[in-house]
Design a protein around this motif. Structure first.
Motif, PDB file in Angstrom:
ATOM      1  N   UNK A 100       0.863  -1.007   0.055  1.00  0.00           N
ATOM      2  CA  UNK A 100       0.130  -0.072  -0.112  1.00  0.00           C
ATOM      3  C   UNK A 100       0.790   1.189  -0.011  1.00  0.00           C
ATOM      4  N   UNK A 101       1.881   1.212   0.807  1.00  0.00           N
ATOM      5  CA  UNK A 101       2.637   2.217   1.075  1.00  0.00           C
ATOM      6  C   UNK A 101       3.475   2.962  -0.190  1.00  0.00           C
ATOM      7  N   UNK A 102       4.203   2.063  -0.934  1.00  0.00           N
ATOM      8  CA  UNK A 102       4.821   2.191  -2.008  1.00  0.00           C
ATOM      9  C   UNK A 102       4.016   3.232  -3.081  1.00  0.00           C
ATOM     10  N   UNK A 103       2.640   2.768  -3.098  1.00  0.00           N
ATOM     11  CA  UNK A 103       1.816   3.543  -4.220  1.00  0.00           C
ATOM     12  C   UNK A 103       1.633   5.235  -3.813  1.00  0.00           C
ATOM     13  N   UNK A 104       1.614   5.228  -2.570  1.00  0.00           N
ATOM     14  CA  UNK A 104       1.767   6.538  -2.140  1.00  0.00           C
ATOM     15  C   UNK A 104       2.826   7.383  -2.248  1.00  0.00           C
ATOM     16  N   UNK A 138       0.808   3.465 -13.606  1.00  0.00           N
ATOM     17  CA  UNK A 138      -0.102   2.638 -13.807  1.00  0.00           C
ATOM     18  C   UNK A 138       0.767   1.164 -13.654  1.00  0.00           C
ATOM     19  N   UNK A 139       1.733   1.247 -13.951  1.00  0.00           N
ATOM     20  CA  UNK A 139       2.772  -0.156 -13.792  1.00  0.00           C
ATOM     21  C   UNK A 139       2.772  -0.447 -12.279  1.00  0.00           C
ATOM     22  N   UNK A 140       3.101   0.648 -11.618  1.00  0.00           N
ATOM     23  CA  UNK A 140       3.264   0.573 -10.346  1.00  0.00           C
ATOM     24  C   UNK A 140       2.015   0.047  -9.460  1.00  0.00           C
ATOM     25  N   UNK A 141       0.865   0.281  -9.971  1.00  0.00           N
ATOM     26  CA  UNK A 141      -0.412   0.033  -9.506  1.00  0.00           C
ATOM     27  C   UNK A 141      -0.592  -1.514 -10.037  1.00  0.00           C
ATOM     28  N   UNK A 256       9.858   5.567 -10.961  1.00  0.00           N
ATOM     29  CA  UNK A 256       8.943   4.556 -11.244  1.00  0.00           C
ATOM     30  C   UNK A 256       9.526   3.077 -11.310  1.00  0.00           C
ATOM     31  N   UNK A 257      10.850   3.124 -11.791  1.00  0.00           N
ATOM     32  CA  UNK A 257      11.353   1.997 -12.184  1.00  0.00           C
ATOM     33  C   UNK A 257      11.895   1.041 -10.922  1.00  0.00           C
ATOM     34  N   UNK A 258      11.940   1.815  -9.854  1.00  0.00           N
ATOM     35  CA  UNK A 258      12.598   1.509  -8.399  1.00  0.00           C
ATOM     36  C   UNK A 258      11.864   0.267  -7.914  1.00  0.00           C
ATOM     37  N   UNK A 259      10.655   0.639  -7.592  1.00  0.00           N
ATOM     38  CA  UNK A 259       9.761  -0.385  -6.922  1.00  0.00           C
ATOM     39  C   UNK A 259       9.507  -1.624  -7.882  1.00  0.00           C
ATOM     40  N   UNK A 260       9.846  -1.584  -8.938  1.00  0.00           N
ATOM     41  CA  UNK A 260       9.714  -2.760  -9.925  1.00  0.00           C
ATOM     42  C   UNK A 260      11.271  -3.577  -9.639  1.00  0.00           C
ATOM     43  N   UNK A 279       6.207  -8.652 -14.830  1.00  0.00           N
ATOM     44  CA  UNK A 279       6.466  -8.479 -16.199  1.00  0.00           C
ATOM     45  C   UNK A 279       5.677  -7.414 -16.923  1.00  0.00           C
ATOM     46  N   UNK A 280       4.366  -7.346 -16.683  1.00  0.00           N
ATOM     47  CA  UNK A 280       3.303  -6.392 -17.235  1.00  0.00           C
ATOM     48  C   UNK A 280       3.755  -5.202 -16.637  1.00  0.00           C
ATOM     49  N   UNK A 281       4.028  -4.995 -15.336  1.00  0.00           N
ATOM     50  CA  UNK A 281       4.493  -3.845 -14.649  1.00  0.00           C
ATOM     51  C   UNK A 281       5.668  -3.273 -15.189  1.00  0.00           C
ATOM     52  N   UNK A 282       6.760  -4.246 -15.450  1.00  0.00           N
ATOM     53  CA  UNK A 282       8.174  -3.964 -16.077  1.00  0.00           C
ATOM     54  C   UNK A 282       7.773  -2.969 -17.619  1.00  0.00           C
ATOM     55  N   UNK A 283       6.814  -3.682 -18.316  1.00  0.00           N
ATOM     56  CA  UNK A 283       6.585  -3.183 -19.339  1.00  0.00           C
ATOM     57  C   UNK A 283       5.951  -1.816 -19.651  1.00  0.00           C
ATOM     58  N   UNK A 284       4.853  -1.735 -18.718  1.00  0.00           N
ATOM     59  CA  UNK A 284       4.408  -0.134 -18.434  1.00  0.00           C
ATOM     60  C   UNK A 284       5.425   0.701 -18.033  1.00  0.00           C
TER      61      UNK A 284
END
Length: 299
Positions: A100-104, A138-141, A256-260, A279-284
Motif C-alpha cells: 500500500x505504502x509504495x503507491x502513495x 499504472x505499472x506500479x499500480x 517509477x522503475x525503482x519499486x519494480x 513482467x506487465x509492470x516492467x513493460x508499462x
C-alpha cells in the motif's frame, strides 16, 4: 537555474537505470538488516558511515567544502527534508503494508512535476510527458494495487505518512534545484543531507527507544554495508550530480522503475516468486518512461 542539458542523453539514462536497480535492491537490503538492527538506528548510522566516506572522497579529489557560497540554509533544509522522508517511511510501515505504502510514496514524481510548473518554468512538461508518467504509475499500480483492496483498519495513518514522505522527497529535489545547491558540488549537497539526517535520525531512534543493534550477523552487516557504501554514498552522490545537470522532471520519471526493481531484487535475493504482474509492470513502466523522456518532434 536551468539545467545544463535539456534532455537526457545515454549517460543519464544508463546512470538512472543503474541507480534505480541499486535503490530497488535497497528494499531487500533493508528487510535483511531489520532482522538485526532497528530501522531508524540503521538509517541514522548508514548516514554516519556515508558521511565519512564522502568526506574522504572529497578530500582525495580536492573538492572544497568550506567556502561560503550561500548553501548553508538550503542545505540544512534539504537535510531535514531528507531525514523526514525516511523517518516517515519507517514510521508508516508500522501502520500500513509496503504494498500500500509504495503507491502513495511514488506520487513524488508528480509532485516534482507540479512544483516545476510554478517554480521551474524551464523544466515544464508537455502533455505526452504527463501521459508517460501516468503510464509508468499504472505499472506500479499493477504491481502493488491489490494492496489497496485489503482491509485497511488503521492503514490510512500509514498511508498519510507515506504521502508525507513523498512530499518531503519532492521538496528535497525542488529545494536543490531552486537554491545555490544547484551550483554546488554533488559532494557538498550530499554531505548536508547525510550530516543532518545522521544526527536527527539517531536522535529519533533514541527518542523512540529502539534497541539499536540487537541480533546482527554476517548477513545483516553485509546488507548494512551495501546500504552505506553503495546506496547512501555512491548512488546518492551520482543522483545529486545528475539533478544538477539534467531536468528534475525527466529524471524523476525514472523513479517509477525503482519499486519494480525492488520486486525483482526480492525474486533474486530473497527467493520470492516471479509473476506475470511483474513482467506487465516492467513493460508499462518502461514504455511510460520512454514516452515521458522522448524529445518533441520539433526538437
Amino acid at each position: 537555474m536551468p539545467p545544463l542539458r535539456a534532455h537526457l542523453d545515454r549517460l543519464a539514462i544508463s546512470m538512472m537505470m543503474l541507480l534505480c536497480t541499486i535503490w530497488g535492491m535497497q528494499q531487500a537490503a533493508i528487510k535483511i538488516t531489520n532482522a538485526g538492527i532497528s530501522p531508524l538506528w540503521q538509517a541514522g548510522w548508514r548516514s554516519v558511515g556515508a558521511t565519512l566516506l564522502i568526506l574522504l572522497w572529497a578530500r582525495l579529489r580536492g573538492v572544497k567544502l568550506g567556502e561560503p557560497d550561500g548553501t548553508l540554509a538550503p542545505g540544512v533544509i534539504a537535510g531535514l527534508l531528507f531525514a523526514a522522508e525516511f523517518a516517515l517511511i519507517f514510521a508508516a510501515l508500522q501502520y500500513t503494508t509496503a504494498s500500500r505504502g509504495v503507491i502513495f510514496l511514488y506520487t513524488a514524481p508528480f509532485m516534482v512535476a507540479l512544483g516545476a510548473v510554478w517554480l521551474l518554468p524551464h523544466e515544464h512538461m508537455r502533455r505526452a510527458q504527463w501521459g508517460g508518467m501516468g503510464l509508468a504509475f499504472a505499472g506500479v499500480l499493477v504491481l502493488f494495487g491489490e494492496g489497496l483492496l485489503e482491509p485497511s483498519g488503521k492503514a490510512w495513518i500509514g498511508d498519510l505518512m507515506m504521502l508525507g514522505a513523498a512530499v518531503a522527497w519532492a521538496a528535497t529535489t525542488l529545494t536543490i534545484k531552486l537554491s545555490p545547491l544547484a551550483r554546488a558540488s554533488a559532494e557538498k549537497t550530499l554531505l548536508y543531507q547525510l550530516g543532518v539526517s545522521a544526527l536527527s535520525l539517531t536522535l529519533l531512534s533514541l527518542a523512540f527507544g529502539e534497541p539499536g543493534v540487537f541480533a546482527a550477523d554476517a548477513r545483516v552487516w553485509t546488507a548494512f554495508a551495501f546500504q552505506t557504501v553503495i546506496v547512501a554514498a555512491a548512488s546518492y552522490l551520482a543522483w545529486f550530480w545528475l539533478i544538477s545537470q539534467y531536468p528534475a522532471t525527466r529524471l524523476s520519471s525514472f523513479s517509477f522503475l525503482t519499486p519494480v526493481m525492488g520486486v525483482l531484487a526480492g525474486v533474486v535475493v530473497l527467493g520470492e516468486p516471479m509473476t506475470p504482474a511483474i513482467w506487465l509492470a516492467l513493460a508499462l513502466v518502461g514504455v511510460g518512461i520512454w514516452i515521458a523522456n522522448r524529445p518533441p518532434r520539433d526538437a
